[in-house]
Design a protein around this motif. Structure first.
Motif, PDB file in Angstrom:
ATOM      1  N   SER A 200      10.961   4.092   7.800  1.00  0.00           N
ATOM      2  CA  SER A 200      10.761   4.913   7.013  1.00  0.00           C
ATOM      3  C   SER A 200       9.446   5.499   6.623  1.00  0.00           C
ATOM      4  CB  SER A 200      11.381   4.862   5.426  1.00  0.00           C
ATOM      5  OG  SER A 200      12.656   4.549   5.615  1.00  0.00           O
ATOM      6  N   TYR A 201       8.360   4.983   7.614  1.00  0.00           N
ATOM      7  CA  TYR A 201       6.893   5.389   7.368  1.00  0.00           C
ATOM      8  C   TYR A 201       6.871   6.722   7.312  1.00  0.00           C
ATOM      9  CZ  TYR A 201       1.898   5.365   8.401  1.00  0.00           C
ATOM     10  OH  TYR A 201       0.691   5.426   8.555  1.00  0.00           O
ATOM     11  N   GLY A 202       6.171   7.330   6.107  1.00  0.00           N
ATOM     12  CA  GLY A 202       5.926   8.663   6.318  1.00  0.00           C
ATOM     13  C   GLY A 202       6.763   9.405   5.405  1.00  0.00           C
ATOM     14  N   LYS A 203       8.066   8.808   4.969  1.00  0.00           N
ATOM     15  CA  LYS A 203       8.849   9.276   4.154  1.00  0.00           C
ATOM     16  C   LYS A 203       8.542   9.404   2.757  1.00  0.00           C
ATOM     17  CE  LYS A 203      13.393   8.005   2.234  1.00  0.00           C
ATOM     18  NZ  LYS A 203      14.551   7.026   2.497  1.00  0.00           N
TER      19      LYS A 203
ATOM     20  N   ASN B  70       0.928  -1.150   0.124  1.00  0.00           N
ATOM     21  CA  ASN B  70       0.026  -0.001  -0.004  1.00  0.00           C
ATOM     22  C   ASN B  70       0.822   1.271   0.121  1.00  0.00           C
ATOM     23  OD1 ASN B  70      -2.343   1.396   0.008  1.00  0.00           O
ATOM     24  ND2 ASN B  70      -2.642   1.421   2.379  1.00  0.00           N
ATOM     25  N   TYR B  71       0.499   2.066  -0.745  1.00  0.00           N
ATOM     26  CA  TYR B  71       1.387   3.358  -0.950  1.00  0.00           C
ATOM     27  C   TYR B  71       0.594   4.566  -1.696  1.00  0.00           C
ATOM     28  CZ  TYR B  71       2.150   1.176  -5.484  1.00  0.00           C
ATOM     29  OH  TYR B  71       1.529   0.590  -6.646  1.00  0.00           O
ATOM     30  N   TYR B  72       1.172   5.766  -1.399  1.00  0.00           N
ATOM     31  CA  TYR B  72       0.648   6.847  -2.356  1.00  0.00           C
ATOM     32  C   TYR B  72       1.657   7.297  -3.115  1.00  0.00           C
ATOM     33  CZ  TYR B  72      -3.939   7.854   0.071  1.00  0.00           C
ATOM     34  OH  TYR B  72      -5.319   8.286   0.615  1.00  0.00           O
TER      35      TYR B  72
ATOM     36  N   GLY C 253       7.819   0.290   7.788  1.00  0.00           N
ATOM     37  CA  GLY C 253       9.230   0.115   8.541  1.00  0.00           C
ATOM     38  C   GLY C 253       9.499   1.700   9.239  1.00  0.00           C
TER      39      GLY C 253
ATOM     40  N   GLY D 163       5.172   7.736  -1.442  1.00  0.00           N
ATOM     41  CA  GLY D 163       5.198   7.863   0.327  1.00  0.00           C
ATOM     42  C   GLY D 163       5.339   6.373   0.838  1.00  0.00           C
ATOM     43  N   HIS D 164       6.245   6.221   1.961  1.00  0.00           N
ATOM     44  CA  HIS D 164       6.665   4.989   2.369  1.00  0.00           C
ATOM     45  C   HIS D 164       5.529   4.545   3.403  1.00  0.00           C
ATOM     46  CE1 HIS D 164      10.991   4.519   1.104  1.00  0.00           C
ATOM     47  NE2 HIS D 164      10.389   5.796   0.851  1.00  0.00           N
ATOM     48  N   SER D 165       5.081   3.208   3.401  1.00  0.00           N
ATOM     49  CA  SER D 165       3.957   3.048   4.346  1.00  0.00           C
ATOM     50  C   SER D 165       4.516   1.942   5.148  1.00  0.00           C
ATOM     51  CB  SER D 165       2.760   2.432   3.554  1.00  0.00           C
ATOM     52  OG  SER D 165       3.279   1.251   2.769  1.00  0.00           O
TER      53      SER D 165
END
Lengths: 115, 117
Positions: free
Chosen positions: B101-104, B31-33, B99, B95-97
């Motif tokens: 890096s979530y939110g990066k 899942n990602y944006y 680990g 956008g990272h979903s």
């Protein structure tokens, strides 16, 4: 609503000197990011804060870069000592919460030139 | 690791015409944006449009729309009725979903768009 504020806007230093950048995020935003944007490239994340805690600093060159976010609001990014390759624009961004779908709001950036 | 690639360093278009900016990405996350950000000359970067990977319908924001091809990992931006104020550097980002890096956001290299009168 005031946007993300950064200062200074421009900074020129000699290599091996130190420099500090300041960022004030949008009020109420819990997450704060520092990005490095080298000329001609996209921004690269250096560090991510959730409130006043570091959640991701995997790309931060910790031998020379440091950052803090006191009281979960303002943040400073420091480089000591600076190298020529640190010449870049340093962008601060904030978001309401730490989420991969949230919009990040960017400041105007600080353009650093290392001579 | 996520990668985002923008293969067009520069594009130009006449005012009122339509232009499409290309972006390809690679991710192992389910899942990602995806985002398009605009950075006008000497001004702050702002969000143009975003797309959730699970949504099949392409996002639209006024004159801006995307063509999201999930299987091809392609995410292009179409600007209709181009205006002089659209002149800017455009960045595609994911956008990272997962680990730490979530939110990066991982950004592409950018495309400089110039709109000519």
């Amino acid at each position: 609503e005031a946007g993300v504020a950064q200062s200074p806007r421009y900074k020129i230093i000699e290599k091996r000197q130190s420099v500090a950048f300041w960022c004030n995020p949008i009020s109420g935003h819990a997450t704060l990011y520092w990005y490095q944007q080298i000329l001609g490239q996209g921004p690269k994340l250096l560090i991510q804060f959730q409130n006043n805690g570091v959640v991701d600093d995997s790309q931060l060159p910790k031998d020379r870069f440091s950052a803090e976010r006191l009281k979960g609001v303002d943040s400073t990014l420091k480089i000591q000592p600076a190298k020529l390759e640190d010449s870049a624009v340093y962008l601060c961004a904030s978001s309401l919460a730490r989420a991969y779908y949230n919009e990040q709001f960017f400041g105007p950036g600080t353009r650093l030139t290392v001579l | 690791a996520q990668t985002v690639t923008q293969s067009q360093p520069e594009m130009s278009v006449q005012e009122a015409e339509t232009v499409t900016l290309s972006c390809t990405y690679d991710t192992s996350e389910s899942n990602y944006y995806l985002f398009w950000y605009k950075q006008p000359p000497s001004r702050q970067m702002i969000l143009v449009i975003r797309q959730e990977a699970y949504k099949q319908q392409n996002a639209t924001e006024n004159r801006f729309s995307v063509n999201f091809q999930k299987a091809a990992k392609s995410f292009s931006l179409k600007i209709s009725d181009s205006q002089l104020g659209d002149t800017a550097m455009y960045f595609c980002a994911s956008g990272h979903s997962g680990g730490t890096s979530y939110g990066k956001l991982t950004f592409g290299q950018g495309t400089i768009l110039t709109v000519h009168p």
